[in-house]
Design a protein around this motif. Structure first.
Motif, short mmCIF file in Angstrom:
data_model
loop_
_atom_site.label_atom_id
_atom_site.label_comp_id
_atom_site.label_asym_id
_atom_site.label_seq_id
_atom_site.Cartn_x
_atom_site.Cartn_y
_atom_site.Cartn_z
N PHE A 196 29.54 37.42 40.30
CA PHE A 196 30.89 37.89 39.94
C PHE A 196 31.84 36.83 40.53
N TRP A 197 32.73 36.20 41.00
CA TRP A 197 33.29 35.25 41.79
C TRP A 197 34.72 36.49 41.58
N GLU A 198 36.08 36.21 43.16
CA GLU A 198 36.51 36.26 43.68
C GLU A 198 38.20 35.77 44.01
N VAL A 199 39.26 35.49 43.19
CA VAL A 199 39.80 34.70 44.12
C VAL A 199 41.26 35.54 44.88
N ASP A 200 41.38 35.33 45.94
CA ASP A 200 41.84 35.74 46.68
C ASP A 200 43.52 35.61 45.74
N LEU A 201 44.49 37.33 46.38
CA LEU A 201 45.66 36.79 45.87
C LEU A 201 47.06 36.31 47.27
N LEU A 202 47.97 36.04 46.42
CA LEU A 202 48.75 35.44 47.47
C LEU A 202 48.78 36.58 48.69
N PRO A 203 49.42 36.47 49.66
CA PRO A 203 50.11 37.12 50.56
C PRO A 203 50.41 38.07 50.52
N ASP A 204 51.74 38.00 49.08
CA ASP A 204 52.17 39.53 48.61
C ASP A 204 51.50 39.95 47.38
N PHE A 205 50.33 39.95 47.20
CA PHE A 205 49.01 40.52 46.16
C PHE A 205 49.84 39.51 45.36
N SER A 206 50.42 39.51 44.82
CA SER A 206 51.03 38.39 43.62
C SER A 206 50.18 37.69 43.33
N LEU A 207 49.48 37.40 42.05
CA LEU A 207 48.42 36.85 41.65
C LEU A 207 48.89 34.83 41.28
N PRO A 208 48.10 34.11 41.96
CA PRO A 208 48.25 33.22 42.01
C PRO A 208 47.48 32.48 40.53
N VAL A 209 48.11 32.22 39.79
CA VAL A 209 48.03 31.77 38.49
C VAL A 209 47.71 31.05 37.86
N GLU A 210 47.56 29.41 38.66
CA GLU A 210 47.33 28.10 38.73
C GLU A 210 46.13 28.83 38.85
N ASN A 211 45.22 28.66 40.43
CA ASN A 211 44.61 28.61 41.23
C ASN A 211 43.28 29.58 40.15
N PHE A 212 44.01 30.80 39.53
CA PHE A 212 43.27 31.59 38.98
C PHE A 212 42.66 31.38 37.62
N GLY A 213 43.08 30.80 37.06
CA GLY A 213 43.00 29.51 36.18
C GLY A 213 41.57 28.37 36.34
N LYS A 214 42.16 27.92 37.00
CA LYS A 214 41.03 26.93 37.61
C LYS A 214 39.62 27.00 37.26
N ILE A 215 39.25 28.50 38.16
CA ILE A 215 37.59 29.16 38.52
C ILE A 215 37.74 29.87 37.35
N GLY A 216 38.73 30.16 36.67
CA GLY A 216 38.25 31.23 35.08
C GLY A 216 38.37 29.96 33.84
N GLY A 217 38.18 28.84 34.30
CA GLY A 217 37.49 27.92 33.11
C GLY A 217 35.95 27.83 33.40
N LYS A 218 35.61 28.63 34.73
CA LYS A 218 34.02 28.14 34.65
C LYS A 218 33.13 29.64 34.77
N ALA A 219 34.20 31.00 34.35
CA ALA A 219 33.22 32.21 34.28
C ALA A 219 33.46 32.14 32.35
N ASN A 220 32.67 33.40 32.45
CA ASN A 220 32.70 33.79 31.01
C ASN A 220 33.28 35.23 30.69
N ILE A 221 33.58 35.71 31.88
CA ILE A 221 33.60 37.21 31.74
C ILE A 221 35.35 37.48 32.51
N ILE A 222 35.92 37.62 32.29
CA ILE A 222 38.14 37.63 33.54
C ILE A 222 37.86 39.40 33.39
#
Length: 353
Positions: free
Chosen positions: A120-146
């Motif tokens: 299980f992997w986690e990507v930190d939200l941004l300081p305002d708790f919004s989603l860092p879409v680009e970074n999340f997408g990069k790591i998501g490409g290596k996962a199988n379940i999101i």
């Protein structure tokens, strides 16, 4: 004999889920329940069904049909679960990891993954708790379940449909958790036909006031639903939960009435918390706040002393601050909590002078 000889090696390192506290006689604003309670039709249905609890549950198909009608899909797009937790468990049993979500979010994604031995992997939200879409997408490409919760628990923020689509285009099993859908009105369910990798989770615990009966559902394409149906245990929805679900789904006006009251009261709670702490915009039935320089535990004890139980989170990894979450209760409960906040604000102001 040592139990450790037989244990899977990761089990001793698990941290179990910590639920919101219930204290008799105090107003509970800790678990995102609908404090208006279920429809009176649910209460009547439960009274009438109680004498038949000696029977095994047998109304799954009837409940699936009612859920499908409510969600605007076909019956073969729906599987029922003993709360969303069981559906998360079924997904992680059926599909290979690694699994990915963001931090902070609903801890059961991590806990169930780790319990099943899924990476299980986690990507930190941004300081305002919004989603860092680009970074999340990069790591998501290596996962199988999101896993993507929107509105997110505990922060209350929403992930835009544009960003959800960009995640879906990664081609991974993408679980969009819409547990708080009825409080924001935004859904991605219509995209299940276009994106066969999409699974949408929902629950009757929040808007419908059935938290104590544990009933949720997943919406997806028939192939995924068939896989989850094969993996689930028999009789996973108990007899009373099925009766309650049917009655609740037959009284949508009541649900809309109570969720409407919560949505109207949410800005009041947001303003009150913002006058004392750093509160974050929410599209759910709760408001998330940083109470520092108090600790979350100090804030929790303060509110308990005033008759209200909130959820204490403390610190999150890689984030400063001390966090609590406050459910939007009934209008009277919200007004009472606001009086406590006003008293806190006034006492702080007096000390400053």
């Amino acid at each position: 004999m040592s139990v450790g000889e037989f244990l899977k090696p990761w089990i001793p390192h698990l941290t179990p889920y910590k639920a919101g506290v219930t204290l008799p006689g105090l107003v509970k604003l800790a678990s995102n329940e609908n404090n208006w309670g279920p429809s009176p039709k649910v209460v009547e249905a439960l009274k009438g069904a109680a004498v038949d609890v000696y029977r095994y549950p047998y109304k799954d198909e009837e409940v699936r049909s009612a859920v499908a009608k409510y969600a605007g899909v076909s019956v073969d797009n729906v599987v029922l679960g003993n709360g969303s937790d069981e559906l998360i468990d079924l997904i992680l049993k059926a599909f290979r990891g690694p699994a990915l979500s963001f931090n902070p979010s609903f801890s059961e994604y991590r806990i169930i993954s780790q319990t099943l031995g899924t990476e299980f992997w986690e990507v930190d939200l941004l300081p305002d708790f919004s989603l860092p879409v680009e970074n999340f997408g990069k790591i998501g490409g290596k996962a199988n379940i999101i896993f993507v919760a929107t509105p997110n628990n505990p922060t209350g923020g929403v992930v835009s449909q544009k960003d959800l689509v960009s995640i879906l285009k990664l081609g991974k099993i993408t679980v969009v958790d819409e547990a708080y859908f009825e409080f924001c009105g935004e859904t991605i369910v219509p995209l299940i036909k276009k994106h066969p990798n999409l699974i949408v989770l929902r629950t009757l615990s929040k808007a419908f006031g059935l938290a104590g009966l544990r009933i949720g559902y997943a919406v997806s394409n028939p192939e995924i639903i068939a896989c989850l149906m094969a993996a689930k245990p028999p009789f996973n929805i108990n007899y009373l939960a099925a009766e309650a679900a049917l009655a609740a789904l037959a009284d949508i006006p009541y649900m809309k009435k109570t969720t409407g009251a919560i949505i109207r009261d949410r800005p009041r709670l947001m303003r009150g918390l913002s006058e004392c702490f750093t509160a974050y915009p929410s599209e759910a039935n709760f408001v998330f706040a940083d109470v520092s320089p108090l600790t979350a535990e100090e804030a929790y004890r303060f509110f308990v002393g005033k008759g209200f139980v909130v959820r204490s989170f403390g610190r999150f990894p890689n984030f400063g601050g001390e966090y609590i979450r406050v459910t939007v209760g009934t209008t009277d409960e919200t007004s009472g909590f606001l009086k406590v906040l006003d008293g806190l604000r006034r006492s702080r102001k007096q000390r400053q002078h």
